[in-house]
Design a protein around this motif. Structure first.
Motif, short mmCIF file in Angstrom:
data_model
loop_
_atom_site.label_atom_id
_atom_site.label_comp_id
_atom_site.label_asym_id
_atom_site.label_seq_id
_atom_site.Cartn_x
_atom_site.Cartn_y
_atom_site.Cartn_z
N THR A 1 37.24 37.60 38.26
CA THR A 1 36.92 36.22 37.88
C THR A 1 36.80 36.06 36.37
OG1 THR A 1 35.76 35.89 39.97
CG2 THR A 1 35.30 34.32 38.20
N TYR A 2 36.18 37.01 35.71
CA TYR A 2 35.87 36.85 34.29
C TYR A 2 36.98 37.33 33.36
CZ TYR A 2 31.16 35.10 34.93
OH TYR A 2 30.08 34.30 35.24
N LEU A 3 37.92 38.10 33.88
CA LEU A 3 39.04 38.53 33.05
C LEU A 3 40.25 37.61 33.17
CD1 LEU A 3 38.91 42.41 33.56
CD2 LEU A 3 38.04 41.08 31.63
N LEU A 4 40.19 36.70 34.14
CA LEU A 4 41.27 35.73 34.33
C LEU A 4 40.76 34.33 34.01
CD1 LEU A 4 42.62 37.10 37.74
CD2 LEU A 4 43.63 37.47 35.47
N THR A 5 41.63 33.38 34.00
CA THR A 5 41.21 31.99 33.80
C THR A 5 40.83 31.39 35.16
OG1 THR A 5 43.52 31.25 34.02
CG2 THR A 5 42.70 31.67 31.80
N ARG A 6 39.59 30.99 35.28
CA ARG A 6 39.08 30.44 36.53
C ARG A 6 38.34 29.14 36.26
NH1 ARG A 6 42.05 33.18 40.14
NH2 ARG A 6 41.45 35.34 40.42
N PRO A 7 38.27 28.25 37.26
CA PRO A 7 37.48 27.03 37.12
C PRO A 7 35.99 27.37 36.95
CG PRO A 7 39.01 26.85 38.95
CD PRO A 7 39.03 28.28 38.51
N LEU A 8 35.26 26.48 36.30
CA LEU A 8 33.86 26.73 35.98
C LEU A 8 33.03 27.02 37.22
CD1 LEU A 8 31.53 26.75 33.95
CD2 LEU A 8 31.34 24.27 34.27
N GLN A 9 33.28 26.29 38.31
CA GLN A 9 32.45 26.49 39.50
C GLN A 9 32.54 27.90 40.05
OE1 GLN A 9 34.98 24.33 39.20
NE2 GLN A 9 36.07 23.95 41.12
N TYR A 10 33.72 28.52 39.93
CA TYR A 10 33.88 29.88 40.44
C TYR A 10 33.25 30.90 39.50
CZ TYR A 10 37.18 27.51 43.46
OH TYR A 10 37.74 26.65 44.36
N ILE A 11 33.25 30.59 38.21
CA ILE A 11 32.58 31.46 37.24
C ILE A 11 31.08 31.50 37.51
CG2 ILE A 11 31.97 31.69 34.79
CD1 ILE A 11 34.75 30.58 34.12
N ILE A 12 30.51 30.34 37.77
CA ILE A 12 29.08 30.27 38.07
C ILE A 12 28.77 30.98 39.39
CG2 ILE A 12 27.19 28.70 38.63
CD1 ILE A 12 28.49 26.68 36.72
N MET A 13 29.61 30.75 40.42
CA MET A 13 29.39 31.39 41.71
C MET A 13 29.48 32.90 41.59
SD MET A 13 31.25 30.77 45.39
CE MET A 13 32.83 31.47 44.94
N ALA A 14 30.45 33.40 40.84
CA ALA A 14 30.60 34.84 40.68
C ALA A 14 29.38 35.44 40.00
CB ALA A 14 31.85 35.14 39.86
N TYR A 15 28.81 34.70 39.05
CA TYR A 15 27.62 35.22 38.36
C TYR A 15 26.45 35.37 39.33
CZ TYR A 15 23.44 35.63 35.64
OH TYR A 15 22.22 36.08 35.17
N PHE A 16 26.16 34.30 40.07
CA PHE A 16 25.00 34.35 40.96
C PHE A 16 25.19 35.36 42.08
CE2 PHE A 16 23.85 30.14 39.21
CZ PHE A 16 22.50 30.37 38.97
N SER A 17 26.36 35.34 42.73
CA SER A 17 26.57 36.24 43.86
C SER A 17 26.58 37.70 43.43
CB SER A 17 27.87 35.89 44.58
OG SER A 17 28.99 36.03 43.73
N SER A 18 27.21 38.00 42.28
CA SER A 18 27.26 39.38 41.81
C SER A 18 25.89 39.85 41.32
CB SER A 18 28.29 39.52 40.68
OG SER A 18 29.58 39.19 41.13
N SER A 19 25.18 39.01 40.59
CA SER A 19 23.86 39.38 40.07
C SER A 19 22.88 39.64 41.21
CB SER A 19 23.32 38.28 39.16
OG SER A 19 24.11 38.13 38.00
N MET A 20 22.87 38.77 42.21
CA MET A 20 21.94 38.95 43.32
C MET A 20 22.30 40.18 44.15
SD MET A 20 19.73 36.74 42.77
CE MET A 20 18.75 37.13 44.22
#
Length: 362
Positions: free
Chosen positions: A208-227
């Motif tokens: 998600t973070y090495l490619l171009t993604r919409p903002l909503q997926y960037i936020i979701m990836a942060y929360f899901s991965s961090s938790m």
């Protein structure tokens, strides 16, 4: 856990990517950052494919564990409900887009089916729950799921409903992490599922973070991965408490068992923690328990991870990774407002801890 289990952000994002770029280049060269080398794009897309494959197997160890011990004690029904609800929303979104490949549609059916089997285990094995509230919770869930079907099939707002799935996937692990904090144990979770989830979330975040993604997926990836990483930290931190039952009322609809002021211990039997064993032993005065019971492959993995030197290494790695996730979020959003996300996670966990200590008194 998620341990525990869920779609990857890359998988969900690929639905939009494939639909909008059906004539684009091969799968390893999609959504590349123009300023970065092509090799980075290829690596990120490979990570996305790995995370997609991982979600096919991540729930199996947990389902098997529940079946073998005939119990769901230690698992959050809110986690399982949010997981299935998000997948249910996603099913209709997938089948509204004709250009998607067959494997995507198979996945969209397969995952909620697996997650529904997990919810069925909560119903079959959840005898420790308050029965009246148990039926009420089922009724509320059926109403919500029916509403989802109506809104997506009849009203046709499947694209708008995708946001609800994103929110659910972002917050789904919070109930499980909070429940682990309340019990000071992760005995209900499959360690193997948690480990698989950590691998999947790592590749998911990189994709998600090495490619171009919409903002909503960037936020979701942060929360899901961090938790997911915080859940992994709990497995390590609470390993010594795997013998402790610490039975607490369900945060959803109450329970028939509660702590009486002292910690109770149960021995491991066969290959899993025997939360369904009838006998409970008060901890001896010398605090000794049987340290040589039969163990499962999952518990063997856990003991290796929780050896003192490896615990320190693992805890350091998770701490550095969580910091890296926060830095990556700020970099991708180009705003320090993104600090609200890690601060929010800390605030929720701190509030849960204070509630447990100061209000509930344990």
């Amino acid at each position: 856990m998620e341990t525990q289990h869920v779609f990857s952000t890359a998988w969900l994002t690929s639905l939009n990517d494939t639909a909008n770029n059906s004539d684009s280049e091969d799968i390893l060269h999609q959504n590349c950052r123009s300023e970065w080398p092509v090799s980075v794009c290829e690596f990120a897309n490979i990570c996305g494919l790995i995370s997609t494959a991982i979600w096919f197997v991540v729930l199996f160890p947990q389902i098997v564990k529940n079946w073998r011990r005939k119990s769901v004690v230690g698992l959050s029904v809110l986690w399982a409900t949010a997981n299935f609800s998000a997948s249910l929303i996603n099913v209709f979104f997938v089948f509204r887009i004709q250009e998607l490949p067959a494997y995507v549609k198979v996945s969209a059916i397969y995952m909620p089916t697996l997650e529904l089997s997990m919810l069925t285990q909560f119903w079959i094995y959840g005898t420790h729950y308050n029965q009246k509230l148990r039926w009420l919770y089922l009724l509320v869930c059926l109403v919500c799921w029916s509403l989802i079907v109506v809104l997506e099939v009849v009203v046709g707002i499947y694209k708008e409903m995708e946001w609800a799935a994103i929110v659910l996937w972002s917050i789904e692990t919070f109930p499980q992490v909070i429940l682990n904090m309340q019990r000071t144990s992760t005995s209900g979770q499959s360690t193997l599922s948690v480990c698989i989830t950590l691998v999947g979330k790592t590749t998911d975040f990189l994709s998600t973070y090495l490619l171009t993604r919409p903002l909503q997926y960037i936020i979701m990836a942060y929360f899901s991965s961090s938790m997911a990483y915080i859940n992994g930290m709990q497995v390590v931190w609470y390993w010594r408490n795997r013998h402790i039952t610490n039975e607490l009322p369900s945060p959803v609809y109450g329970g028939t068992e509660s702590r009486d002021g002292g910690q109770r211990y149960r021995y491991f039997t066969n290959d899993d923690e025997a939360e369904n064993v009838a006998s409970e032993l008060e901890i001896p005065e010398d605090d000794s328990v049987d340290n040589n019971p039969p163990v499962s492959p999952s518990l063997k993995i856990e003991r290796v991870l929780c050896a003192i030197p490896l615990r320190i290494i693992f805890a350091t790695f998770i701490s550095v990774t969580l910091l890296g996730y926060s830095v990556g979020l700020i970099w991708n959003t180009q705003s320090f407002i993104a600090l609200i996300a890690p601060i929010g996670i800390v605030a929720v966990m701190l509030a849960s801890y204070v509630y447990r200590k100061k209000i509930m008194g344990y």
